[in-house]
Design an enzyme around this catalytic site. Structure first.
Site, PDB file in Angstrom:
ATOM      1  N   GLU A  11       0.831  -1.204   0.000  1.00  0.00           N
ATOM      2  CA  GLU A  11       0.000   0.000   0.000  1.00  0.00           C
ATOM      3  C   GLU A  11       0.869   1.259   0.000  1.00  0.00           C
ATOM      4  O   GLU A  11       0.633   2.194  -0.765  1.00  0.00           O
ATOM      5  CB  GLU A  11      -0.906   0.000   1.225  1.00  0.00           C
ATOM      6  CG  GLU A  11      -1.867  -1.180   1.294  1.00  0.00           C
ATOM      7  CD  GLU A  11      -2.490  -1.367   2.668  1.00  0.00           C
ATOM      8  OE1 GLU A  11      -3.566  -1.971   2.733  1.00  0.00           O
ATOM      9  OE2 GLU A  11      -1.902  -0.905   3.678  1.00  0.00           O
ATOM     10  N   GLY A  77     -11.685  -5.521   2.859  1.00  0.00           N
ATOM     11  CA  GLY A  77     -12.614  -6.523   2.368  1.00  0.00           C
ATOM     12  C   GLY A  77     -13.992  -5.912   2.196  1.00  0.00           C
ATOM     13  O   GLY A  77     -14.456  -5.161   3.049  1.00  0.00           O
ATOM     14  N   ILE A 154     -10.993 -11.092   8.069  1.00  0.00           N
ATOM     15  CA  ILE A 154     -12.316 -11.688   7.900  1.00  0.00           C
ATOM     16  C   ILE A 154     -12.369 -12.508   6.614  1.00  0.00           C
ATOM     17  O   ILE A 154     -12.121 -11.994   5.528  1.00  0.00           O
ATOM     18  CB  ILE A 154     -13.416 -10.609   7.867  1.00  0.00           C
ATOM     19  CG1 ILE A 154     -13.337  -9.710   9.110  1.00  0.00           C
ATOM     20  CG2 ILE A 154     -14.789 -11.254   7.748  1.00  0.00           C
ATOM     21  CD1 ILE A 154     -13.559 -10.429  10.413  1.00  0.00           C
ATOM     22  N   MET A 174      -8.344  -3.676   9.358  1.00  0.00           N
ATOM     23  CA  MET A 174      -7.749  -3.896  10.669  1.00  0.00           C
ATOM     24  C   MET A 174      -7.114  -2.659  11.319  1.00  0.00           C
ATOM     25  O   MET A 174      -6.450  -2.807  12.353  1.00  0.00           O
ATOM     26  CB  MET A 174      -6.708  -5.017  10.567  1.00  0.00           C
ATOM     27  CG  MET A 174      -7.287  -6.348  10.098  1.00  0.00           C
ATOM     28  SD  MET A 174      -6.049  -7.659   9.880  1.00  0.00           S
ATOM     29  CE  MET A 174      -5.544  -7.945  11.591  1.00  0.00           C
ATOM     30  N   GLU A 175      -7.302  -1.468  10.750  1.00  0.00           N
ATOM     31  CA  GLU A 175      -6.601  -0.310  11.302  1.00  0.00           C
ATOM     32  C   GLU A 175      -7.420   0.973  11.439  1.00  0.00           C
ATOM     33  O   GLU A 175      -7.203   1.762  12.383  1.00  0.00           O
ATOM     34  CB  GLU A 175      -5.361   0.031  10.437  1.00  0.00           C
ATOM     35  CG  GLU A 175      -4.279  -1.015  10.428  1.00  0.00           C
ATOM     36  CD  GLU A 175      -4.533  -2.115   9.402  1.00  0.00           C
ATOM     37  OE1 GLU A 175      -4.027  -3.226   9.610  1.00  0.00           O
ATOM     38  OE2 GLU A 175      -5.242  -1.851   8.397  1.00  0.00           O
ATOM     39  N   ASP A 198     -10.720  -7.950  -1.677  1.00  0.00           N
ATOM     40  CA  ASP A 198     -11.408  -9.235  -1.550  1.00  0.00           C
ATOM     41  C   ASP A 198     -12.802  -8.974  -1.000  1.00  0.00           C
ATOM     42  O   ASP A 198     -13.110  -7.857  -0.587  1.00  0.00           O
ATOM     43  CB  ASP A 198     -10.632 -10.187  -0.629  1.00  0.00           C
ATOM     44  CG  ASP A 198     -10.466  -9.611   0.779  1.00  0.00           C
ATOM     45  OD1 ASP A 198     -11.386  -9.803   1.591  1.00  0.00           O
ATOM     46  OD2 ASP A 198      -9.439  -8.968   1.057  1.00  0.00           O
TER      47      ASP A 198
END
Length: 230
Positions: A11, A77, A154, A174-175, A198
């Site tokens: 990223e 996601g 996930i 997650m952040e 995803d």
């Protein structure tokens, strides 16, 4: 100054490709890259994966550089049925789906004690500016909504449904939730740009590795357009 936080090297690399006049500075184990992006002074940093890493990084960035705005850039996601791999989600607000003190009276899942909020709202003018400057990018579909953060990757349809039902979330990662919390308590403007790598289902691990490069590139394109317009 604009602060840019990415969780993964793939990223961050796409962001650094857009920056000019770059120099590096290490501080409290983080490597900060200072430079220019569309004539704006900016500092970009790799936080590492997860809410704790992101929170430490965000607080360090604020203390060291006093940015006017912090943008979290990366992949996520997709949860909503209308959101596909390669699409962009701009956060209207962020939640921490794994924060749960609902065992206590009058507390709800996701509610953060001390600030007593479930959703931390991104600055509306930033959200609108990102959306406005990104709608004409060919081949990229833009969405806005709630992004749910938690310390887990996930890849389960049942968990997806849970996040959608409990938080009305359209994407998960997650952040961003912890970055939003740190920015909120420090009174720093923040925004979140996430490209879908995803669909957070049973194929998520396979899709993630296949599409992360292109998804990261899409997120960086949105960032570039945004900085070009301010």
């Amino acid at each position: 100054m604009i602060g840019i936080i990415c969780a993964m090297a793939q990223e961050l690399d796409k962001v650094l490709e857009l920056m000019t006049n770059k120099s590096e500075e290490e501080f409290t184990s983080f490597n900060f890259v200072i430079g220019n992006l569309n004539n704006h002074k900016c500092v970009a940093v790799l936080s590492g994966i997860g809410k704790v890493n992101a929170a430490i990084c965000t607080q360090t960035l604020i203390i060291k550089y006093q940015p006017d705005i912090i943008l979290n850039i990366g992949v996520a996601g997709g949860i909503d049925d209308n959101i596909n791999i390669g699409d962009i989600v701009v956060a209207e607000s962020v939640v921490q789906h794994d924060f749960d003190i609902s065992a206590f009276v009058n507390r709800k899942k996701g509610e953060i004690p001390g600030i007593d909020k479930i959703k931390i709202t991104c600055i509306p003018c930033i959200v609108q500016k990102i959306l406005t400057t990104s709608r004409n990018i060919k081949g990229v579909k833009i969405h806005k909504g709630i992004i749910a953060s938690g310390d887990q990757f996930i890849n389960c349809s049942n968990k997806l449904l849970q996040l959608k039902n409990e938080f009305d979330a359209v994407a998960c990662e997650m952040e961003a939730g912890s970055i939003g919390q740190v920015c909120y308590v420090n009174k720093v403007n923040f925004g979140v740009i996430r490209s879908i790598s995803d669909n957070a289902n049973s194929d998520a691990k396979i899709d993630f590795y296949e599409f992360i490069e292109n998804a990261s590139k899409n997120a960086a394109r949105i960032l570039y357009n945004f900085t070009q317009s301010i």
